[in-house]
Design a protein around this motif. Structure first.
Motif, short mmCIF file in Angstrom:
data_model
loop_
_atom_site.label_atom_id
_atom_site.label_comp_id
_atom_site.label_asym_id
_atom_site.label_seq_id
_atom_site.Cartn_x
_atom_site.Cartn_y
_atom_site.Cartn_z
N TRP A 69 0.81 -1.22 0.00
CA TRP A 69 0.00 0.00 0.00
C TRP A 69 0.84 1.27 0.00
N LYS A 73 0.70 3.97 -2.96
CA LYS A 73 0.33 5.38 -2.73
C LYS A 73 1.37 6.32 -3.32
N VAL A 98 -8.97 -1.28 3.64
CA VAL A 98 -8.09 -2.07 2.78
C VAL A 98 -8.37 -3.56 2.92
N TYR A 144 -14.46 -0.32 -0.01
CA TYR A 144 -13.39 0.49 -0.59
C TYR A 144 -13.94 1.10 -1.87
N GLN A 174 -4.54 -2.70 -6.51
CA GLN A 174 -5.47 -2.42 -5.40
C GLN A 174 -6.37 -3.65 -5.16
N LEU A 177 -4.54 -6.42 -3.47
CA LEU A 177 -4.26 -6.16 -2.05
C LEU A 177 -5.53 -6.24 -1.21
#
Ligand code: URA
Length: 254
Positions: A69, A73, A98, A144, A174, A177
């Motif tokens: 993450w 980012k 997350v 999310y 994403q 994860l």
């Protein structure tokens, strides 16, 4: 067969329309090949996969695919891999849990999202929050919210295919994860990007698709619903399908 696939089979939800192996990009900004050769719902593998990509693109995708993450980012915040970086105030990665069960995917940040660095905070976002509340969900709680492109397309235009292609590895990472149980694609660009084919939202509603083993439901984008009130009832039906699907997934997994 994966555990999730056997759960879906047990639920009678297979066969799902699967994402074909995505053709490799020819360059970082090359358009995605999206058109289903056999028309909607009848996609076939292409017998001639075409030229291999240059090493640079593969390396970029592999590098993104290995990010956690924090790395993701930072990579998105600094990304200059398509022209959308030129006019953005900031890149908008996504918001929420997350460890979410639910993933909602929109198109791209608008002016307010660009300003605030969070997806769906404008008018469309207020409607999305109301839609979530209607099925007992709340932004950030097992939910999310992300977008297909992380930078605002100028004038809120629809992202171009090469911009979507350049940004897709971030969304893929994403999803890897988060590992959501269910994806809701909000509008055509999200559905087409995730399913890698041409999608008509009206014709795709009410069905379960598959993104790499994760059930995916297509519905209207909240911004479209703001302009087209009669479709709200259909979006409600889609949300009910999503809620039912999640319940069944949870029941079968128990
Ligand atoms: N529309 C989108 O698709 N995403 C946002 O974040 C805001 C509006």
């Amino acid at each position: 067969m994966t555990r999730r696939e056997s759960i879906l089979k047990e639920m009678g939800l297979a066969p799902l329309w699967r994402l074909r192996e995505r053709p490799e990009l020819v360059s970082p900004l090359a358009p995605l090949a999206r058109r289903g050769e056999g028309g909607e719902g009848q996609r076939q593998d292409h017998p001639h996969p075409g030229p291999l990509p240059p090493a640079g693109e593969e390396t970029r995708k592999q590098r993104i695919a290995a990010l956690g993450w924090d790395g993701l980012k930072a990579a998105v915040a600094d990304c200059r891999d398509c022209r959308l970086c030129e006019q953005r105030k900031q890149a908008v990665l996504g918001v929420g849990d997350v460890d979410a069960d639910w993933l909602f995917v929109g198109e791209g940040p608008g002016a307010e999202e660009d300003e605030r660095g969070e997806p769906f905070v404008g008018q469309a976002g207020q409607l999305l929050d109301a839609m979530l509340a209607a099925i007992g969900l709340q932004r950030g709680r097992k939910v999310y919210i992300g977008n297909v492109v992380k930078c605002r397309p100028p004038g809120n235009r629809t992202p171009e295919a090469d911009e979507t292609a350049a940004c897709f590895p971030y969304l893929q990472r994403q999803i890897e994860l988060i590992r959501p149980k269910l994806i809701v694609a909000l509008g055509k660009p999200a559905a087409e990007t995730l399913l890698d084919t041409e999608v008509k939202v009206g014709a795709s509603r009410g069905r379960l698709f598959d993104y790499r083993g994760i059930p995916l439901i297509v519905t209207y984008h909240p911004a479209y619903l703001l302009r087209s009130l009669p479709e709200k009832a259909k979006a409600w039906e889609d949300l009910c399908l999503a809620r039912r699907t999640m319940k069944e997934l949870n029941d079968v997994a128990r």
